[in-house]
Design a protein around this motif. Sequence first.
Motif, PDB file in Angstrom:
ATOM      1  N   GLY A  79      53.956  66.996  54.452  1.00  0.00           N
ATOM      2  CA  GLY A  79      53.704  66.052  55.661  1.00  0.00           C
ATOM      3  C   GLY A  79      52.256  65.607  55.724  1.00  0.00           C
ATOM      4  N   VAL A  80      51.210  65.832  54.946  1.00  0.00           N
ATOM      5  CA  VAL A  80      49.912  65.383  55.127  1.00  0.00           C
ATOM      6  C   VAL A  80      49.794  64.231  54.416  1.00  0.00           C
ATOM      7  CG1 VAL A  80      47.608  65.773  54.725  1.00  0.00           C
ATOM      8  CG2 VAL A  80      49.179  67.802  55.273  1.00  0.00           C
ATOM      9  N   ASP A  81      49.127  63.074  55.140  1.00  0.00           N
ATOM     10  CA  ASP A  81      48.942  61.809  54.642  1.00  0.00           C
ATOM     11  C   ASP A  81      47.792  61.966  53.756  1.00  0.00           C
ATOM     12  OD1 ASP A  81      47.995  59.206  54.141  1.00  0.00           O
ATOM     13  OD2 ASP A  81      48.485  58.689  56.301  1.00  0.00           O
ATOM     14  N   ARG A  82      47.853  61.807  52.360  1.00  0.00           N
ATOM     15  CA  ARG A  82      46.900  62.404  51.396  1.00  0.00           C
ATOM     16  C   ARG A  82      45.767  61.344  51.441  1.00  0.00           C
ATOM     17  NH1 ARG A  82      48.198  65.635  47.057  1.00  0.00           N
ATOM     18  NH2 ARG A  82      46.062  65.414  46.582  1.00  0.00           N
ATOM     19  N   GLU A  83      46.200  60.098  51.600  1.00  0.00           N
ATOM     20  CA  GLU A  83      45.393  58.836  51.487  1.00  0.00           C
ATOM     21  C   GLU A  83      44.182  59.081  52.571  1.00  0.00           C
ATOM     22  OE1 GLU A  83      45.115  54.248  51.568  1.00  0.00           O
ATOM     23  OE2 GLU A  83      47.005  55.345  51.210  1.00  0.00           O
ATOM     24  N   ALA A  84      44.576  59.428  53.888  1.00  0.00           N
ATOM     25  CA  ALA A  84      43.891  59.498  55.055  1.00  0.00           C
ATOM     26  C   ALA A  84      43.033  60.757  55.001  1.00  0.00           C
ATOM     27  CB  ALA A  84      44.777  59.740  56.578  1.00  0.00           C
ATOM     28  N   LEU A  85      43.566  61.962  54.527  1.00  0.00           N
ATOM     29  CA  LEU A  85      43.003  62.961  54.203  1.00  0.00           C
ATOM     30  C   LEU A  85      41.581  62.874  53.191  1.00  0.00           C
ATOM     31  CD1 LEU A  85      42.275  66.161  54.634  1.00  0.00           C
ATOM     32  CD2 LEU A  85      44.059  66.476  52.845  1.00  0.00           C
ATOM     33  N   GLU A  86      41.989  62.002  52.092  1.00  0.00           N
ATOM     34  CA  GLU A  86      40.930  61.875  51.197  1.00  0.00           C
ATOM     35  C   GLU A  86      39.829  61.016  51.704  1.00  0.00           C
ATOM     36  OE1 GLU A  86      40.173  63.117  48.259  1.00  0.00           O
ATOM     37  OE2 GLU A  86      42.008  64.278  48.350  1.00  0.00           O
ATOM     38  N   CYS A  87      40.279  60.069  52.616  1.00  0.00           N
ATOM     39  CA  CYS A  87      39.308  59.184  53.308  1.00  0.00           C
ATOM     40  C   CYS A  87      38.398  59.905  54.194  1.00  0.00           C
ATOM     41  CB  CYS A  87      40.122  57.977  53.927  1.00  0.00           C
ATOM     42  SG  CYS A  87      39.070  56.932  54.968  1.00  0.00           S
ATOM     43  N   ILE A  88      38.796  60.948  54.877  1.00  0.00           N
ATOM     44  CA  ILE A  88      37.911  61.535  55.891  1.00  0.00           C
ATOM     45  C   ILE A  88      37.203  62.524  55.118  1.00  0.00           C
ATOM     46  CG2 ILE A  88      37.986  63.394  57.616  1.00  0.00           C
ATOM     47  CD1 ILE A  88      40.664  62.230  58.364  1.00  0.00           C
ATOM     48  N   LEU A  89      37.650  63.316  53.827  1.00  0.00           N
ATOM     49  CA  LEU A  89      36.820  64.201  53.004  1.00  0.00           C
ATOM     50  C   LEU A  89      35.593  63.125  52.489  1.00  0.00           C
ATOM     51  CD1 LEU A  89      39.624  66.392  51.462  1.00  0.00           C
ATOM     52  CD2 LEU A  89      37.636  67.079  52.866  1.00  0.00           C
ATOM     53  N   SER A  90      35.961  61.979  52.150  1.00  0.00           N
ATOM     54  CA  SER A  90      34.841  61.148  51.546  1.00  0.00           C
ATOM     55  C   SER A  90      33.615  60.923  52.200  1.00  0.00           C
ATOM     56  CB  SER A  90      35.689  59.896  51.009  1.00  0.00           C
ATOM     57  OG  SER A  90      34.584  58.947  50.553  1.00  0.00           O
ATOM     58  N   GLU A  91      34.124  60.727  54.042  1.00  0.00           N
ATOM     59  CA  GLU A  91      33.151  60.577  54.856  1.00  0.00           C
ATOM     60  C   GLU A  91      32.436  61.762  55.023  1.00  0.00           C
ATOM     61  OE1 GLU A  91      34.699  58.908  58.327  1.00  0.00           O
ATOM     62  OE2 GLU A  91      36.109  57.384  57.439  1.00  0.00           O
ATOM     63  N   LEU A  92      32.901  62.809  54.999  1.00  0.00           N
ATOM     64  CA  LEU A  92      32.321  64.102  55.471  1.00  0.00           C
ATOM     65  C   LEU A  92      31.373  64.375  54.215  1.00  0.00           C
ATOM     66  CD1 LEU A  92      35.060  66.187  56.625  1.00  0.00           C
ATOM     67  CD2 LEU A  92      33.066  65.601  57.817  1.00  0.00           C
ATOM     68  N   HIS A  93      31.840  64.226  52.673  1.00  0.00           N
ATOM     69  CA  HIS A  93      30.850  64.661  51.575  1.00  0.00           C
ATOM     70  C   HIS A  93      29.483  63.633  51.790  1.00  0.00           C
ATOM     71  CE1 HIS A  93      32.874  67.524  49.464  1.00  0.00           C
ATOM     72  NE2 HIS A  93      34.226  66.966  49.565  1.00  0.00           N
ATOM     73  N   GLU A  94      30.181  62.138  52.073  1.00  0.00           N
ATOM     74  CA  GLU A  94      29.063  61.261  52.252  1.00  0.00           C
ATOM     75  C   GLU A  94      27.829  61.696  53.216  1.00  0.00           C
ATOM     76  OE1 GLU A  94      28.385  56.562  53.093  1.00  0.00           O
ATOM     77  OE2 GLU A  94      30.319  57.271  52.668  1.00  0.00           O
ATOM     78  N   ALA A  95      28.487  62.048  54.499  1.00  0.00           N
ATOM     79  CA  ALA A  95      27.488  62.333  55.484  1.00  0.00           C
ATOM     80  C   ALA A  95      26.568  63.656  55.127  1.00  0.00           C
ATOM     81  CB  ALA A  95      28.313  63.002  56.741  1.00  0.00           C
ATOM     82  N   ALA A  96      27.302  64.725  54.495  1.00  0.00           N
ATOM     83  CA  ALA A  96      26.423  65.784  53.877  1.00  0.00           C
ATOM     84  C   ALA A  96      25.415  65.480  52.979  1.00  0.00           C
ATOM     85  CB  ALA A  96      27.401  66.729  53.291  1.00  0.00           C
ATOM     86  N   ALA A  97      25.699  64.613  51.980  1.00  0.00           N
ATOM     87  CA  ALA A  97      24.662  63.810  51.152  1.00  0.00           C
ATOM     88  C   ALA A  97      23.598  63.457  51.692  1.00  0.00           C
ATOM     89  CB  ALA A  97      25.541  63.028  50.210  1.00  0.00           C
ATOM     90  N   GLY A  98      23.981  62.579  52.811  1.00  0.00           N
ATOM     91  CA  GLY A  98      22.749  61.926  53.385  1.00  0.00           C
ATOM     92  C   GLY A  98      21.773  62.741  54.062  1.00  0.00           C
ATOM     93  N   VAL A  99      22.464  63.787  54.672  1.00  0.00           N
ATOM     94  CA  VAL A  99      21.386  64.853  55.293  1.00  0.00           C
ATOM     95  C   VAL A  99      20.720  65.624  54.203  1.00  0.00           C
ATOM     96  CG1 VAL A  99      21.390  66.978  56.802  1.00  0.00           C
ATOM     97  CG2 VAL A  99      23.112  65.257  57.297  1.00  0.00           C
TER      98      VAL A  99
END
Length: 252
Positions: A79-99
């Motif tokens: 029941g998890v929206d894989r596409e939405a989940l991957e999008c959020i994970l991508s944003e988190l990884h990008e934010a972590a890389a920026g810091v």
Amino acid sequence: MIIFEHPLNERIRTFLRVEHLFRQLDYFVHQEDPRSSRCAVDALLDIVAVTARADVRTEILKELERLIANLNRLTNQRGVDREALECILSELHEAAAGVQQLHGPIGHQAREDEFLKAIAQRSSIPGGTCSFDLPYFHYWLIQPTEQRQARFADWLEDLNPAIAAIRLALSLLRSSSSSRTALAEGGFYQEALDAVAPAQMLRVGIEAERSIFPEISGHRNRFSIRFMSPEPQGRASPCGEDVEFQLTCCVF
């Protein structure tokens, strides 16, 4: 609906303070009036002070890692929206890389700027940033808007990745749980929290027409809310009526 938020740990407390200050900075920095630039400088100095602690960068990265780990556990759940989940994970990884890519401590560029240092030293004195105290500051404030905004852009260069990461983490936290209706009998409400999955933040919603506000205290195990009525003069007084409100215990 008016929303009041209360952090339940020191990390979220710091994040909320930085977000609050950046909202002020982001509003005033785009205004043309020199008085707005003065307010923007005040907000920037406060952000620099809050982020001066060496562990703020570490706390941001720890929170992003925690969110990434929690989301990764959902990958194979039904029941998890894989596409939405991957999008959020991508944003988190990008934010972590920026810091992680920041050279030096957060806000180092603004913190070591001699111009801002002079303003910060005089800011502790009431009225200490007058034109006769800081003529250079007065001169800078009357320069074209484009020049002032360009200077702000330089000061914010090593703050923006951290601020973006904090805003993303708080956004996910706010949307992590649904609100529910609760009743404060006689204006008072308390509740125990799950120690296994501790809440990071509380959100209390009150109808705008109600002339009350909440005083919230709590930690990871328990919290209490006392609704108060403002007075025309003097201190607010406890509200003795039953109060129905919206409560969200943000757990991610």
